[in-house]
Design a protein around this motif. Structure first.
Motif, mmCIF file in Angstrom:
data_model
loop_
_atom_site.group_PDB
_atom_site.id
_atom_site.type_symbol
_atom_site.label_atom_id
_atom_site.label_comp_id
_atom_site.label_asym_id
_atom_site.label_seq_id
_atom_site.Cartn_x
_atom_site.Cartn_y
_atom_site.Cartn_z
ATOM 1 N N ARG A 133 16.269 41.746 -7.715
ATOM 2 C CA ARG A 133 15.316 42.555 -6.945
ATOM 3 C C ARG A 133 14.283 41.661 -6.267
ATOM 4 N NH1 ARG A 133 15.904 47.915 -8.541
ATOM 5 N NH2 ARG A 133 17.065 48.190 -10.505
ATOM 6 N N LEU A 134 13.891 40.582 -6.982
ATOM 7 C CA LEU A 134 12.951 39.596 -6.453
ATOM 8 C C LEU A 134 13.471 38.205 -6.807
ATOM 9 C CD1 LEU A 134 9.552 41.195 -7.588
ATOM 10 C CD2 LEU A 134 10.493 41.199 -5.259
ATOM 11 N N ALA A 135 13.182 37.220 -5.964
ATOM 12 C CA ALA A 135 13.578 35.848 -6.272
ATOM 13 C C ALA A 135 12.981 35.446 -7.614
ATOM 14 C CB ALA A 135 13.106 34.903 -5.174
ATOM 15 N N THR A 136 13.802 34.892 -8.486
ATOM 16 C CA THR A 136 13.332 34.536 -9.823
ATOM 17 C C THR A 136 14.129 33.344 -10.332
ATOM 18 O OG1 THR A 136 12.823 35.414 -12.020
ATOM 19 C CG2 THR A 136 14.927 36.033 -11.069
ATOM 20 N N ALA A 137 13.742 32.853 -11.498
ATOM 21 C CA ALA A 137 14.361 31.646 -12.045
ATOM 22 C C ALA A 137 15.547 31.986 -12.934
ATOM 23 C CB ALA A 137 13.331 30.842 -12.838
ATOM 24 N N LEU A 138 16.503 31.061 -12.972
ATOM 25 C CA LEU A 138 17.645 31.152 -13.882
ATOM 26 C C LEU A 138 17.246 30.457 -15.174
ATOM 27 C CD1 LEU A 138 20.677 31.974 -14.097
ATOM 28 C CD2 LEU A 138 21.219 29.630 -13.419
ATOM 29 N N ARG A 139 17.137 31.216 -16.260
ATOM 30 C CA ARG A 139 16.621 30.671 -17.506
ATOM 31 C C ARG A 139 17.746 30.089 -18.369
ATOM 32 N NH1 ARG A 139 13.887 36.035 -18.345
ATOM 33 N NH2 ARG A 139 15.035 36.115 -20.309
ATOM 34 N N ARG A 169 11.899 22.651 -13.688
ATOM 35 C CA ARG A 169 13.303 22.323 -13.505
ATOM 36 C C ARG A 169 14.180 23.561 -13.333
ATOM 37 N NH1 ARG A 169 14.639 17.497 -17.874
ATOM 38 N NH2 ARG A 169 13.123 15.971 -17.087
ATOM 39 N N MET A 170 13.639 24.727 -13.620
ATOM 40 C CA MET A 170 14.441 25.939 -13.556
ATOM 41 C C MET A 170 14.759 26.282 -12.109
ATOM 42 S SD MET A 170 12.377 28.045 -16.498
ATOM 43 C CE MET A 170 13.132 29.605 -16.148
ATOM 44 N N GLU A 171 16.032 26.615 -11.865
ATOM 45 C CA GLU A 171 16.491 26.939 -10.527
ATOM 46 C C GLU A 171 16.017 28.336 -10.132
ATOM 47 O OE1 GLU A 171 20.700 27.680 -8.104
ATOM 48 O OE2 GLU A 171 20.707 27.055 -10.205
ATOM 49 N N THR A 172 15.399 28.427 -8.939
ATOM 50 C CA THR A 172 14.975 29.729 -8.428
ATOM 51 C C THR A 172 16.092 30.313 -7.576
ATOM 52 O OG1 THR A 172 12.649 29.074 -8.425
ATOM 53 C CG2 THR A 172 13.268 30.954 -7.051
ATOM 54 N N LEU A 173 16.476 31.536 -7.884
ATOM 55 C CA LEU A 173 17.572 32.211 -7.208
ATOM 56 C C LEU A 173 17.021 33.155 -6.146
ATOM 57 C CD1 LEU A 173 19.607 33.148 -10.408
ATOM 58 C CD2 LEU A 173 19.743 31.041 -9.073
ATOM 59 N N SER A 174 17.701 33.210 -5.000
ATOM 60 C CA SER A 174 17.259 34.090 -3.920
ATOM 61 C C SER A 174 17.754 35.513 -4.160
ATOM 62 C CB SER A 174 17.781 33.581 -2.580
ATOM 63 O OG SER A 174 19.175 33.821 -2.477
ATOM 64 N N LYS A 175 17.133 36.467 -3.462
ATOM 65 C CA LYS A 175 17.531 37.870 -3.586
ATOM 66 C C LYS A 175 18.914 38.119 -2.988
ATOM 67 C CE LYS A 175 14.129 39.796 -1.464
ATOM 68 N NZ LYS A 175 13.317 40.922 -0.909
#
Length: 437
Positions: free
Chosen positions: A321-327, A337-343
């Motif tokens: 729903r919103l750009a957020t990190a892959l934990r 270092r966490m990758e931020t994923l696009s919507k």
């Protein structure tokens, strides 16, 4: 010849001599299957190479999970993969691993547990395959363990994985009690801090039977100023000595063989426990190591959580729903270092744990996102359109990935997500794949 038929034909074509060699070589089911792939020449083919690479990658990249945990997962036939989980263990506890395949799942699965010391190649501890997808093993040292879950090539289906802690000693050392009765623990100060408590104190009424926690034989009984009336039990199977102190009465003799559950003596408060309530001081000593914390050997494990309720998204593509990190863990952590994923990026749901989803990015990275943070890509496509020309749908978002199917010009498709110039398309008959449009 279809890929599945070719695989079965090549594996069946291994010579009798090769099969006998595999039987007599000490190896895990996973290693034996990898050897079959090599003997059939499949380790040099794309699917076999991806399977072996996924197995190796799982030992380097693992998701961190707390114990106990339960996850429902999904195997994709067209994409060889392996899931791996890292968890903390304490010396003396038992780890219980079980995997249940959903009805109709077409999967031969390999489970492998490893000791994962920093900077070292993981050391195999225990293994299982589809014949028995349930096993237990004892943690000999405190540290990190890793569990790899990998199906054979072309396997597909859903599963539920559970990993939990258990006591490794089959009998609690005081009848009618459990670890909740322990009132003093390992490492507590004694005699004004001049020494440490090398055991646990289990409180119970005077005269309560103190039980053999394992099979073995009595090496020593006697009376000492600190321990009062004591009994030493040798657990030969593990090279350990179990120590029972402050007994009101001893009911065994040196040299006597006992079975787990036999009465060794009666709880009291002899020795330096004269001013305390009756209890059993229980200790464990290892050859060449000395005293170790006995609590993990006898502590009940927490009940593994139930599989998540709500919609089963395994095998589906979702978007954020919103750009957020892959934990890298189910916990809420933040790291640069966490990758931020696009919507716009479609994520394949591989598993569910409670309120989080284990997902895979188009690049193959695996991690966790919150279940409430996603929408189902199939029900909310980015847009719909008519293809301007013939388009090939590929397995992955790369120009060299194998094509699944070709869609004709003017075919109506839904765009489920986008990444790096590729779009994930769904055709009118459910065709799914990547293309540039």
């Amino acid at each position: 010849m279809p890929v599945a038929s070719a695989l079965l034909f090549l594996l069946a074509g291994c010579s009798k001599q090769q099969t006998l060699q595999a039987i007599f070589q000490k190896s895990t089911p996973h290693q034996a299957y990898a050897r079959q792939l090599a003997q059939a020449g499949l380790d040099r083919r794309p699917a076999g190479r991806r399977w072996l690479a996924a197995a190796a990658q799982a030992l380097r990249d693992s998701l961190v999970v707390p114990l106990p945990f339960a996850e429902t997962g999904y195997f994709r036939a067209e994409l060889p993969a392996a899931a791996s989980y890292r968890y903390a263990v304490r010396a003396g506890e038992q780890v219980h691993v079980s995997l249940t395949l959903a009805p109709g799942a077409n999967a031969h699965v390999f489970l492998d547990a490893f000791e994962a010391a920093p900077g070292q190649v993981p050391t195999p501890l225990a293994s299982a395959d589809t014949v028995v997808l349930d096993f237990r093993y004892r943690a000999e040292t405190t540290g990190q363990h890793l569990l790899r879950v990998q199906p054979e090539l072309l396997a597909a289906g859903r599963y539920t994985l559970r990993v939990a802690r258990e006591p490794s000693l089959s009998v609690f050392p005081v009848r009618g009690r459990n670890d909740a009765a322990a009132g003093s623990f390992w490492g507590a100060d004694r005699d004004g801090g001049t020494r440490r408590h090398e055991g646990i104190d289990i409180f119970a009424p005077r005269g309560t039977p103190a039980l053999a926690a394992a099979d073995g034989f009595i090496t020593r009984t006697g009376e000492t100023p600190l321990g009062g009336r004591v009994v030493w039990l040798a657990d030969a199977a593990h090279g350990e000595h179990l120590y029972y102190a402050h007994l009101d009465k001893q009911l065994v003799s040196p040299g006597q063989r006992v079975r787990a559950g036999d009465t060794l003596g009666l709880v009291g408060n002899t020795g330096n426990a004269r001013t305390t309530a009756p209890h059993l001081h229980f200790g464990i000593y290892r050859s060449g190591q000395g005293a170790v914390d006995p609590l993990p050997f006898v502590q009940r494990g927490a009940t593994a959580p139930a599989p998540p309720a709500g919609p089963d998204r395994r095998g589906e593509f979702v978007r954020l729903r919103l750009a957020t990190a892959l934990r890298p863990t189910t916990a809420k952590v933040t790291s640069r270092r966490m990758e931020t994923l696009s919507k716009q990026m479609p994520l394949l749901v591989l598993g569910q744990q409670g309120l989080v989803l284990r997902v895979q990015t188009p690049a193959g990275d695996i991690g966790y996102v919150a279940a409430l943070a996603v929408i189902e890509a199939g029900r909310a496509p980015l847009r719909r359109l008519l293809l301007p020309a013939i388009v090939e749908l590929r397995d992955q978002p790369t120009a060299t990935a194998p094509a699944r199917v070709a869609l004709a010009a003017r075919t109506a498709v839904a765009v489920l997500g986008e990444t790096n110039g590729f779009s994930l398309l769904r055709g009118p008959r459910g065709e799914l794949g990547w293309a540039t449009i």
